[in-house]
Design a protein around this motif. Structure first.
Motif, mmCIF file in Angstrom:
data_model
loop_
_atom_site.group_PDB
_atom_site.id
_atom_site.type_symbol
_atom_site.label_atom_id
_atom_site.label_comp_id
_atom_site.label_asym_id
_atom_site.label_seq_id
_atom_site.Cartn_x
_atom_site.Cartn_y
_atom_site.Cartn_z
ATOM 1 N N LEU A 40 48.915 -2.875 59.117
ATOM 2 C CA LEU A 40 49.461 -1.910 58.120
ATOM 3 C C LEU A 40 48.841 -2.013 56.868
ATOM 4 O O LEU A 40 48.531 -0.872 55.856
ATOM 5 C CB LEU A 40 50.717 -1.859 58.127
ATOM 6 N N ASN A 41 48.360 -3.183 56.461
ATOM 7 C CA ASN A 41 47.949 -3.610 55.101
ATOM 8 C C ASN A 41 46.263 -3.364 55.372
ATOM 9 O O ASN A 41 45.419 -4.012 54.149
ATOM 10 C CB ASN A 41 48.392 -4.690 54.565
ATOM 11 N N SER A 42 45.526 -2.938 56.310
ATOM 12 C CA SER A 42 44.043 -2.911 56.469
ATOM 13 C C SER A 42 43.526 -2.419 55.094
ATOM 14 O O SER A 42 42.401 -2.976 54.581
ATOM 15 C CB SER A 42 43.653 -2.440 57.602
ATOM 16 N N ALA A 43 43.745 -1.613 54.623
ATOM 17 C CA ALA A 43 43.147 -0.730 53.555
ATOM 18 C C ALA A 43 43.131 -1.742 52.461
ATOM 19 O O ALA A 43 42.233 -1.828 51.531
ATOM 20 C CB ALA A 43 43.950 0.656 53.189
ATOM 21 N N LYS A 44 44.343 -2.365 52.031
ATOM 22 C CA LYS A 44 44.203 -3.313 50.798
ATOM 23 C C LYS A 44 43.418 -4.758 51.375
ATOM 24 O O LYS A 44 42.756 -5.249 50.326
ATOM 25 C CB LYS A 44 45.775 -3.558 50.666
ATOM 26 N N TRP A 45 43.346 -5.054 52.527
ATOM 27 C CA TRP A 45 42.474 -6.230 52.928
ATOM 28 C C TRP A 45 40.980 -5.837 52.627
ATOM 29 O O TRP A 45 40.343 -6.698 52.288
ATOM 30 C CB TRP A 45 42.792 -6.565 54.336
ATOM 31 N N SER A 46 40.728 -4.557 52.872
ATOM 32 C CA SER A 46 39.256 -4.200 52.804
ATOM 33 C C SER A 46 38.875 -4.236 51.199
ATOM 34 O O SER A 46 37.633 -4.120 50.962
ATOM 35 C CB SER A 46 39.110 -2.962 53.368
ATOM 36 N N THR A 47 39.783 -4.214 50.348
ATOM 37 C CA THR A 47 39.413 -4.463 49.001
ATOM 38 C C THR A 47 39.227 -5.845 48.399
ATOM 39 O O THR A 47 38.751 -5.888 47.269
ATOM 40 C CB THR A 47 40.497 -4.011 47.897
ATOM 41 N N ILE A 48 39.435 -6.884 49.259
ATOM 42 C CA ILE A 48 39.279 -8.233 49.008
ATOM 43 C C ILE A 48 37.610 -8.342 48.692
ATOM 44 O O ILE A 48 36.953 -8.218 49.593
ATOM 45 C CB ILE A 48 39.764 -9.108 50.079
ATOM 46 N N LYS A 49 37.334 -9.003 47.435
ATOM 47 C CA LYS A 49 35.918 -9.079 46.987
ATOM 48 C C LYS A 49 35.437 -10.599 47.777
ATOM 49 O O LYS A 49 36.026 -11.469 47.382
ATOM 50 C CB LYS A 49 35.813 -9.312 45.596
ATOM 51 N N LEU A 50 34.356 -10.657 48.568
ATOM 52 C CA LEU A 50 33.818 -11.699 49.308
ATOM 53 C C LEU A 50 33.001 -12.559 48.526
ATOM 54 O O LEU A 50 32.436 -11.669 47.314
ATOM 55 C CB LEU A 50 33.256 -11.206 50.637
ATOM 56 N N GLY A 103 39.565 -13.495 43.566
ATOM 57 C CA GLY A 103 39.323 -14.315 42.527
ATOM 58 C C GLY A 103 38.327 -15.696 42.819
ATOM 59 O O GLY A 103 38.473 -15.877 43.921
ATOM 60 N N GLY A 104 38.036 -16.425 41.806
ATOM 61 C CA GLY A 104 37.308 -17.552 41.872
ATOM 62 C C GLY A 104 38.316 -18.909 42.199
ATOM 63 O O GLY A 104 39.508 -18.694 41.763
ATOM 64 N N PRO A 105 37.807 -19.953 42.423
ATOM 65 C CA PRO A 105 36.430 -20.147 42.915
ATOM 66 C C PRO A 105 36.248 -19.663 44.544
ATOM 67 O O PRO A 105 37.124 -19.330 45.067
ATOM 68 C CB PRO A 105 36.104 -21.533 42.817
ATOM 69 N N LYS A 106 34.740 -19.253 44.642
ATOM 70 C CA LYS A 106 34.632 -18.635 46.164
ATOM 71 C C LYS A 106 35.023 -19.887 47.298
ATOM 72 O O LYS A 106 34.786 -20.767 47.145
ATOM 73 C CB LYS A 106 33.316 -18.263 46.255
ATOM 74 N N VAL A 107 35.526 -19.453 48.189
ATOM 75 C CA VAL A 107 35.778 -19.875 49.601
ATOM 76 C C VAL A 107 35.631 -19.126 50.620
ATOM 77 O O VAL A 107 35.385 -17.772 50.450
ATOM 78 C CB VAL A 107 37.160 -20.455 49.625
ATOM 79 N N PRO A 108 35.044 -19.597 51.860
ATOM 80 C CA PRO A 108 34.999 -18.635 53.169
ATOM 81 C C PRO A 108 35.984 -17.663 53.429
ATOM 82 O O PRO A 108 36.978 -18.299 53.428
ATOM 83 C CB PRO A 108 34.513 -19.624 54.354
ATOM 84 N N LEU A 109 35.820 -16.522 53.546
ATOM 85 C CA LEU A 109 36.750 -15.916 53.615
ATOM 86 C C LEU A 109 36.826 -14.688 54.799
ATOM 87 O O LEU A 109 37.792 -13.927 55.311
ATOM 88 C CB LEU A 109 37.139 -14.544 52.246
ATOM 89 N N SER A 110 35.729 -14.786 55.399
ATOM 90 C CA SER A 110 35.591 -13.745 56.683
ATOM 91 C C SER A 110 36.705 -13.788 57.777
ATOM 92 O O SER A 110 37.007 -12.801 58.244
ATOM 93 C CB SER A 110 34.155 -13.960 57.290
ATOM 94 N N ASP A 111 36.756 -15.048 58.104
ATOM 95 C CA ASP A 111 37.945 -15.371 59.232
ATOM 96 C C ASP A 111 39.317 -15.135 58.675
ATOM 97 O O ASP A 111 40.087 -14.627 59.580
ATOM 98 C CB ASP A 111 37.792 -16.710 59.501
#
Length: 295
Positions: A285-295, A266-274
């Protein structure tokens, strides 16, 4: 909220004056055949009264201060008053200035075996082991109290975790599984031992940062709160450097994974790659869920 109080040395459901938990109890006996279902209904009622009417802390909570939680007992087998079951425990706490409740503790105990005679009184005396049913329920009641208090004050749950450890120490000679380190590496013994170990201080610090400095300030400054939640994740990552795949790290994400995905997406946007790299490293084990995070 009132979370710290004196420790009473005798608790009974018959003489409780103040209660702290608002716990929904469910006993699922679908796996059991050829048994009178009434005993499971009476067990459910007995557990509900015990957990909700016992005075665990000695301090009266107002209705809105009680900790919302649930216990789901799935009975795998039953014979001659002996039960083999699993116990799913969940608790949550309200977020300031909102109608949202955040999941705090979500744990499945797979070694929940006990003896129960229909209509017997469940009485907890911390100085003695009277039944595995009572000891397990008391242990997790104090764990719920401890986790909840840790979200309001740094290490605020220490007294309740200390009491949970007392329950464990008394129960260790009972012969029931889950109370000793010989019973596996993810059980009651390691849950409380790790929580009270300095090696895992980052876990409790993260719980405080995440809830009190993060979620509780969401309505005032969403971006700053989001950054505090990211800070709590980075704090938790310190455990990975010492103990990769630590039990407590899994406990944290079992409760928080879906919520974290929602907050970071969700917003507001902040740097998330790291942050996403950190999440994949410490909770693969939760990598599939982390992949759904909207950058």
């Amino acid at each position: 909220m009132k979370k710290i109080a004196s420790f009473l040395f005798l608790f009974t459901i018959g003489f409780a004056q103040a209660q702290q938990l608002n716990c929904t109890v469910q006993v699922n006996s679908d796996k059991v055949t050829n048994a009178n279902t009434q005993i499971f209904k009476n067990l459910e009622k007995s557990i509900s009264e015990f957990v909700n009417k016992t005075d665990w802390t000695g301090e009266e909570y107002k209705q809105h201060e009680k900790i919302n939680c649930s216990m789901v007992i799935t009975v795998n087998s039953y014979d001659s008053n002996q039960f083999s079951a699993t116990l799913q425990i969940e608790s949550s706490r309200p977020i300031f200035n909102s109608s949202y409740s955040s999941p705090v503790f979500n744990y499945n105990d797979k070694d929940f075996n006990f003896r129960y005679i229909e209509f017997e009184n469940l009485i907890f005396n911390p100085a003695s082991f009277d039944s595995n049913l009572v000891s397990v329920l008391a242990f997790y009641s104090y764990m719920i109290l401890g986790f909840d208090a840790d979200t309001y004050a740094l290490n605020g749950g220490r007294s309740w975790f200390d009491t949970a450890q007392q329950v464990l120490s008394v129960a260790q000679q009972s012969g029931y599984k889950g109370w000793t380190q010989a019973d596996g590496n993810q059980n009651r013994y390691f849950l409380i031992s790790d929580l009270l170990s300095g090696t895992f201080d980052a876990f409790r610090e993260s719980m405080y940062l995440y809830h009190r400095n993060g979620l509780d300030n969401m309505t005032k400054d969403t971006k700053a709160s989001k950054e505090k939640i990211i800070e709590s994740i980075n704090t938790l990552s310190a455990i990975y450097n010492v103990r990769p795949n630590a039990f407590l790290t899994r406990v944290f994400f079992d409760a928080k994974v879906d919520e974290i995905v929602s907050i970071l997406s969700g917003g507001p946007k902040v740097p998330l790659s790291d942050t996403i790299d950190t999440l994949n490293r410490i909770s693969p084990l939760n990598s599939a869920k982390w992949s759904t995070i909207k950058l």
